[in-house]
Scaffold this active site. Sequence first.
Site, short mmCIF file in Angstrom:
data_model
loop_
_atom_site.label_atom_id
_atom_site.label_comp_id
_atom_site.label_asym_id
_atom_site.label_seq_id
_atom_site.Cartn_x
_atom_site.Cartn_y
_atom_site.Cartn_z
N LYS A 154 0.84 -1.21 0.00
CA LYS A 154 0.00 0.00 0.00
C LYS A 154 0.87 1.26 0.00
O LYS A 154 0.63 2.21 -0.75
CB LYS A 154 -0.93 -0.01 1.23
CG LYS A 154 -2.05 -1.05 1.10
CD LYS A 154 -2.75 -1.35 2.41
CE LYS A 154 -3.72 -2.51 2.21
NZ LYS A 154 -4.33 -3.02 3.44
N GLN A 195 -4.41 -1.84 9.59
CA GLN A 195 -4.40 -3.17 8.97
C GLN A 195 -5.07 -4.19 9.88
O GLN A 195 -4.81 -4.27 11.07
CB GLN A 195 -2.96 -3.58 8.65
CG GLN A 195 -2.83 -4.86 7.85
CD GLN A 195 -3.43 -4.79 6.44
OE1 GLN A 195 -3.44 -3.73 5.82
NE2 GLN A 195 -3.95 -5.90 5.96
N ASP A 211 -11.29 2.80 4.50
CA ASP A 211 -11.66 1.38 4.43
C ASP A 211 -13.18 1.22 4.39
O ASP A 211 -13.67 0.15 4.06
CB ASP A 211 -11.17 0.65 5.69
CG ASP A 211 -9.87 -0.10 5.48
OD1 ASP A 211 -9.63 -0.57 4.35
OD2 ASP A 211 -9.10 -0.22 6.45
N1 GUN Z 1 -7.02 -6.85 5.96
C1 GUN Z 1 -7.46 -7.55 4.87
N2 GUN Z 1 -8.13 -6.73 4.03
C2 GUN Z 1 -8.10 -5.49 4.58
C3 GUN Z 1 -8.61 -4.23 4.17
O1 GUN Z 1 -9.26 -4.07 3.11
N3 GUN Z 1 -8.37 -3.20 5.01
C4 GUN Z 1 -7.70 -3.35 6.19
N4 GUN Z 1 -7.54 -2.29 6.96
N5 GUN Z 1 -7.21 -4.51 6.60
C5 GUN Z 1 -7.41 -5.57 5.79
#
Ligand code: GUN
Length: 293
Positions: free
Chosen positions: A53, A97, A120
């Site tokens: 990311k 995350q 998110d």
């Molecule tokens: N862990 C797996 N997918 C995601 C996501 O889309 N966002 C976040 N913050 N954590 C994740």
Amino acid sequence: MAAKIIDGKEIARQVNEETARRVEALKAKGCTPGLAVVLIGDDPASQVYVNSKVKKCAELGIYSEKRVLPADATMEQVLALIAELNADSKIDGILVQSPPPKQIDEEKVIAAIAPEKDVDCFHERNVGRLLIGKKDGFQPCTPRGILVLLERSGIETSGRHAVVIGRSNIVGKPLAAMLMQKAKGANATVTVVHSATPDIAKYTRDADILIAAIGKPEFVRGDMIKPGAAVVDVGINRIPDPATGKNRLVGDVNFAEAVEVAGAITPVPGGVGPMTIAMLMSNAVTACERRRG
Ligand code: GUN
């Protein structure tokens, strides 16, 4: 006849190109979009996701901060960091995350994120807005990526039967809500099946669009798919490969069988995965456009 392969890498590249142009337009006005990515602990898979990311932010001209807390971080430490990022005018989007370590109450952490920075779309205010079809929140990254894949591959959703396997807060639930909206690129008849559904195949065999997000390697077999259906595989599973003695990445769909039955299918890797990151970048830029553009 083998299915058309939906190229998530190429569609994500196009979306990222569009996002980079939006970043340039913001920079011309003196605003640089900023994303904070919070990692708690040292889970190797989470580290890989967080790093990819941050790397994508750099590629698109988005300012990013990777903030790492130790595996034994307390709730107080996490909430203090969220408060700092909420107040930071350089930061438009905050992502924590998932999953965090056990001692961290994820719901409380999400609730502490300022809704206008919740890229998110995990905050209950944004989830509520999504459900009632309001456009002023965000759309969660993986479900949004799936809808964009379908739309840009010319797969009609309106009036068709979409079956979602899995009911997670990250994918299954919001995706079902988005597919059923009275809106362009949605308007589907939606069925959600899950671990307590007897005879899942009875439903999947009726799906025009089948989305597998159950987290079980190669769960969807060829005989569970309606001939000609569009199949979207959200799974990322590593299983031992006896041929090499190493692990092999597979989805929630048995690709070799499904590709012979489906009309279109997303591969793993190179399907939904690149789209999730592309939509995160897009959401971060949207947050900046709203707050500062
Ligand atoms: N862990 C797996 N997918 C995601 C996501 O889309 N966002 C976040 N913050 N954590 C994740």
